[in-house]
Scaffold this motif. Structure first.
Motif, PDB file in Angstrom:
ATOM      1  N   GLY A  14       0.817  -1.216   0.000  1.00  0.00           N
ATOM      2  CA  GLY A  14       0.000   0.000   0.000  1.00  0.00           C
ATOM      3  C   GLY A  14       0.845   1.258   0.000  1.00  0.00           C
ATOM      4  O   GLY A  14       2.085   1.208  -0.065  1.00  0.00           O
ATOM      5  N   ARG A  36      -1.157 -10.692  -1.438  1.00  0.00           N
ATOM      6  CA  ARG A  36      -2.319 -11.430  -1.952  1.00  0.00           C
ATOM      7  C   ARG A  36      -2.016 -11.921  -3.365  1.00  0.00           C
ATOM      8  O   ARG A  36      -1.367 -11.200  -4.138  1.00  0.00           O
ATOM      9  CB  ARG A  36      -3.533 -10.514  -1.991  1.00  0.00           C
ATOM     10  CG  ARG A  36      -3.885  -9.989  -0.624  1.00  0.00           C
ATOM     11  CD  ARG A  36      -5.236  -9.391  -0.621  1.00  0.00           C
ATOM     12  NE  ARG A  36      -5.274  -8.031  -1.145  1.00  0.00           N
ATOM     13  CZ  ARG A  36      -6.393  -7.337  -1.233  1.00  0.00           C
ATOM     14  NH1 ARG A  36      -7.533  -7.894  -0.889  1.00  0.00           N
ATOM     15  NH2 ARG A  36      -6.380  -6.098  -1.686  1.00  0.00           N
ATOM     16  N   LYS A  45       1.657  -2.933  -9.010  1.00  0.00           N
ATOM     17  CA  LYS A  45       1.981  -3.614  -7.755  1.00  0.00           C
ATOM     18  C   LYS A  45       2.910  -4.798  -7.986  1.00  0.00           C
ATOM     19  O   LYS A  45       3.735  -5.113  -7.129  1.00  0.00           O
ATOM     20  CB  LYS A  45       0.697  -4.045  -7.056  1.00  0.00           C
ATOM     21  CG  LYS A  45      -0.146  -2.839  -6.667  1.00  0.00           C
ATOM     22  CD  LYS A  45      -0.772  -2.951  -5.305  1.00  0.00           C
ATOM     23  CE  LYS A  45      -1.425  -1.639  -4.935  1.00  0.00           C
ATOM     24  NZ  LYS A  45      -2.014  -1.588  -3.633  1.00  0.00           N
ATOM     25  N   ASP A  63      -3.878 -13.739   2.911  1.00  0.00           N
ATOM     26  CA  ASP A  63      -4.937 -12.728   2.869  1.00  0.00           C
ATOM     27  C   ASP A  63      -5.464 -12.559   4.295  1.00  0.00           C
ATOM     28  O   ASP A  63      -5.501 -13.527   5.070  1.00  0.00           O
ATOM     29  CB  ASP A  63      -6.060 -13.228   1.940  1.00  0.00           C
ATOM     30  CG  ASP A  63      -7.022 -12.114   1.565  1.00  0.00           C
ATOM     31  OD1 ASP A  63      -7.120 -11.817   0.362  1.00  0.00           O
ATOM     32  OD2 ASP A  63      -7.677 -11.549   2.466  1.00  0.00           O
ATOM     33  N   GLY A  85      -5.199  -0.330   4.729  1.00  0.00           N
ATOM     34  CA  GLY A  85      -5.810   0.955   4.402  1.00  0.00           C
ATOM     35  C   GLY A  85      -7.065   1.238   5.218  1.00  0.00           C
ATOM     36  O   GLY A  85      -7.517   0.407   6.021  1.00  0.00           O
ATOM     37  N   GLN A  88      -9.842  -1.269   5.689  1.00  0.00           N
ATOM     38  CA  GLN A  88      -9.595  -2.542   6.393  1.00  0.00           C
ATOM     39  C   GLN A  88      -9.318  -2.358   7.895  1.00  0.00           C
ATOM     40  O   GLN A  88      -8.864  -3.308   8.550  1.00  0.00           O
ATOM     41  CB  GLN A  88      -8.396  -3.281   5.765  1.00  0.00           C
ATOM     42  CG  GLN A  88      -8.566  -3.697   4.326  1.00  0.00           C
ATOM     43  CD  GLN A  88      -8.018  -2.683   3.351  1.00  0.00           C
ATOM     44  OE1 GLN A  88      -6.998  -2.062   3.596  1.00  0.00           O
ATOM     45  NE2 GLN A  88      -8.707  -2.499   2.238  1.00  0.00           N
ATOM     46  N   ILE A  89      -9.568  -1.174   8.431  1.00  0.00           N
ATOM     47  CA  ILE A  89      -9.226  -0.942   9.849  1.00  0.00           C
ATOM     48  C   ILE A  89      -9.939  -1.958  10.756  1.00  0.00           C
ATOM     49  O   ILE A  89      -9.312  -2.622  11.579  1.00  0.00           O
ATOM     50  CB  ILE A  89      -9.554   0.514  10.271  1.00  0.00           C
ATOM     51  CG1 ILE A  89      -8.731   1.514   9.461  1.00  0.00           C
ATOM     52  CG2 ILE A  89      -9.337   0.710  11.792  1.00  0.00           C
ATOM     53  CD1 ILE A  89      -7.232   1.413   9.555  1.00  0.00           C
TER      54      ILE A  89
HETATM   55  N1  LIG Z   1      -1.204  10.665   7.899  1.00  0.00           N
HETATM   56  C1  LIG Z   1      -1.636  10.723   6.661  1.00  0.00           C
HETATM   57  O1  LIG Z   1      -1.489  11.763   6.001  1.00  0.00           O
HETATM   58  C2  LIG Z   1      -2.276   9.502   6.046  1.00  0.00           C
HETATM   59  C3  LIG Z   1      -2.653   9.526   4.709  1.00  0.00           C
HETATM   60  C4  LIG Z   1      -3.191   8.354   4.158  1.00  0.00           C
HETATM   61  C5  LIG Z   1      -3.364   7.213   4.948  1.00  0.00           C
HETATM   62  N2  LIG Z   1      -3.012   7.255   6.259  1.00  0.00           N
HETATM   63  C6  LIG Z   1      -3.177   6.056   7.125  1.00  0.00           C
HETATM   64  O2  LIG Z   1      -2.158   5.129   6.766  1.00  0.00           O
HETATM   65  C7  LIG Z   1      -2.646   3.783   6.924  1.00  0.00           C
HETATM   66  C8  LIG Z   1      -2.403   3.018   5.621  1.00  0.00           C
HETATM   67  O3  LIG Z   1      -3.167   3.622   4.584  1.00  0.00           O
HETATM   68  P1  LIG Z   1      -2.693   3.575   3.048  1.00  0.00           P
HETATM   69  O4  LIG Z   1      -3.469   4.647   2.343  1.00  0.00           O
HETATM   70  O5  LIG Z   1      -1.209   3.551   2.984  1.00  0.00           O
HETATM   71  O6  LIG Z   1      -3.282   2.133   2.601  1.00  0.00           O
HETATM   72  P2  LIG Z   1      -3.531   1.587   1.118  1.00  0.00           P
HETATM   73  O7  LIG Z   1      -2.649   2.306   0.141  1.00  0.00           O
HETATM   74  O8  LIG Z   1      -5.000   1.584   0.869  1.00  0.00           O
HETATM   75  O9  LIG Z   1      -2.986   0.101   1.226  1.00  0.00           O
HETATM   76  C9  LIG Z   1      -3.762  -0.920   1.740  1.00  0.00           C
HETATM   77  C10 LIG Z   1      -2.922  -2.182   1.850  1.00  0.00           C
HETATM   78  O10 LIG Z   1      -3.729  -3.189   2.459  1.00  0.00           O
HETATM   79  C11 LIG Z   1      -3.665  -4.362   1.666  1.00  0.00           C
HETATM   80  N3  LIG Z   1      -4.900  -5.145   1.780  1.00  0.00           N
HETATM   81  C12 LIG Z   1      -6.166  -4.743   1.515  1.00  0.00           C
HETATM   82  N4  LIG Z   1      -7.025  -5.752   1.733  1.00  0.00           N
HETATM   83  C13 LIG Z   1      -6.281  -6.808   2.154  1.00  0.00           C
HETATM   84  C14 LIG Z   1      -6.594  -8.137   2.515  1.00  0.00           C
HETATM   85  N5  LIG Z   1      -7.837  -8.608   2.500  1.00  0.00           N
HETATM   86  N6  LIG Z   1      -5.574  -8.956   2.889  1.00  0.00           N
HETATM   87  C15 LIG Z   1      -4.293  -8.508   2.909  1.00  0.00           C
HETATM   88  N7  LIG Z   1      -3.934  -7.247   2.558  1.00  0.00           N
HETATM   89  C16 LIG Z   1      -4.923  -6.420   2.181  1.00  0.00           C
HETATM   90  C17 LIG Z   1      -3.482  -3.842   0.256  1.00  0.00           C
HETATM   91  O11 LIG Z   1      -3.005  -4.892  -0.556  1.00  0.00           O
HETATM   92  P3  LIG Z   1      -3.122  -4.883  -2.159  1.00  0.00           P
HETATM   93  O12 LIG Z   1      -1.912  -4.138  -2.640  1.00  0.00           O
HETATM   94  O13 LIG Z   1      -3.140  -6.327  -2.463  1.00  0.00           O
HETATM   95  O14 LIG Z   1      -4.406  -4.179  -2.519  1.00  0.00           O
HETATM   96  C18 LIG Z   1      -2.461  -2.750   0.503  1.00  0.00           C
HETATM   97  O15 LIG Z   1      -1.179  -3.290   0.658  1.00  0.00           O
HETATM   98  C19 LIG Z   1      -4.125   3.905   7.313  1.00  0.00           C
HETATM   99  O16 LIG Z   1      -4.247   3.730   8.701  1.00  0.00           O
HETATM  100  C20 LIG Z   1      -4.493   5.324   6.921  1.00  0.00           C
HETATM  101  O17 LIG Z   1      -5.520   5.871   7.729  1.00  0.00           O
HETATM  102  C21 LIG Z   1      -2.455   8.359   6.817  1.00  0.00           C
END
Ligand SMILES: NC(=O)c1ccc[n+]([C@@H]2O[C@H](COP(=O)([O-])OP(=O)(O)OC[C@H]3O[C@@H](n4cnc5c(N)ncnc54)[C@H](OP(=O)(O)O)[C@@H]3O)[C@@H](O)[C@H]2O)c1
Length: 307
Positions: A14, A36, A45, A63, A85, A88-89
């Protein structure tokens, strides 16, 4: 010297996860990523996953919804970092169950990487989203799983390339919208630095069962300071449009998703000051003080790329 902890990143493909995987591998932690099957058919990816292999990362196929795959992966490591992400919280209860069953985990870092969800003034729909992260915190504590919560504030790469303006991709050159009076301090952290501090915290006894607040001093800026810095860089003065609190709250209520979410998030840190909750040493530590050796990227330097 004791061997470095083995780290499993769930959500390593992600947005923030990929920086964490790289930081973990580069600092010599045996690093594992749960991947996955269908991620490999995604063109971007699959390239990312290939790059993981090139710096020695072990891929474990599984998964979140496949309990046995989680337990099997978790049994091979000491530390689990979730970078799942926003969608999925809630599902992290599945990781908590798998960690309990595996019984070997020395530290769990749930997906946080934002504001301190236990101390905020956010309005809906952001407050409900934060509540999901709070529930995961309480579930971890109830199960007595050793934890660290990374409160890394605002990802620079997410917010600074357009200087926090809504629905544009480049920074302003003529006018800028300022929410509130612009005098509230925010904290902006470059993604690579979020990852560096996260990996430093995983086996540090000072961060055990604590919240790690990432607040690099040079990156604590009011929005007015950010605008002045940008104006200096582009050698131009922007027209400033101030949006008062009541008008902003009305826009949040009237906007559809995701605009209402993005506005409510900005309201939380730009108007209510939710990046700057006072750190109580009984539950919190500040990363740039703990790891003063880290040469973090300043906002000042970061903005040069957009001039
Ligand atoms: N501070 C900030 O400015 C900021 C900004 C954005 C996010 N955040 C926080 O950072 C954290 C991560 O967010 P992000 O935006 O980096 O996440 P993201 O890009 O949406 O990535 C989600 C990850 O989860 C994996 N995933 C989804 N479903 C799954 C499943 N069933 N089994 C296994 N893996 C699964 C995805 O895998 P695939 O690659 O296979 O889809 C991907 O690796 C969150 O807590 C968010 O609130 C903070």
């Amino acid at each position: 010297m004791a061997a470095k902890s083995k780290i499993l990143v769930i959500g390593g493909t992600g947005y923030i996860g990929k920086f964490i995987v790289k930081a973990s591998a580069e600092t010599g932690h045996p690093t594992f990523v749960l991947v996955r099957d269908n991620t490999l058919s995604h063109p971007e990816k699959s390239k990312l996953v290939e790059s993981f292999k090139s710096f020695g990362v072990t891929l474990l196929y599984g998964d979140l919804t496949d309990h046995d795959s989680l337990v099997k992966a978790i049994k091979q490591v000491d530390v689990v970092i979730s970078a799942l992400g926003g969608q999925q919280i809630d599902d992290q209860v599945k990781i908590i169950a798998a960690i309990k069953e595996a019984g070997n985990i020395k530290r769990f870092l749930p997906s946080e990487f934002g504001l301190d969800v236990d101390h905020h003034n956010a309005v809906e729909p952001v407050s409900s989203f934060f509540e999901k992260k709070v529930k995961i915190r309480r579930a971890i504590e109830a199960e007595r799983i050793p934890y660290t919560y990374i409160t890394s504030n605002l990802f620079a790469g997410h917010f600074l390339p357009n200087l926090l303006q809504q629905n544009v991709t480049t920074p302003p050159r003529d006018k800028v919208v300022i929410l509130g009076d612009g005098n509230v301090k925010g904290v902006y952290v470059i993604e690579e630095d979020v990852a560096t501090y996260t990996i430093k915290a995983v086996e540090d006894p000072r961060t055990l069962n604590k919240t790690v607040y990432v607040r690099p001093p040079a990156n604590i800026l009011t929005f007015n300071e950010l605008v002045s810095l940008w104006e200096y860089k582009i050698n131009s003065t922007l027209d400033k449009i101030y949006i008062p609190d009541d008008q902003l709250l009305k826009s949040i209520q009237e906007s559809p998703f995701p605009d209402n979410f993005m506005l409510a998030l900005r309201h939380s840190f730009l108007v209510k000051g939710d990046c700057n909750y006072e750190i109580d040493p009984s539950f919190g530590v500040e990363a740039s003080k703990l790891y003063s050796e880290v040469k973090y990227t300043t906002v000042d330097n970061y903005l040069n790329a957009f001039v």
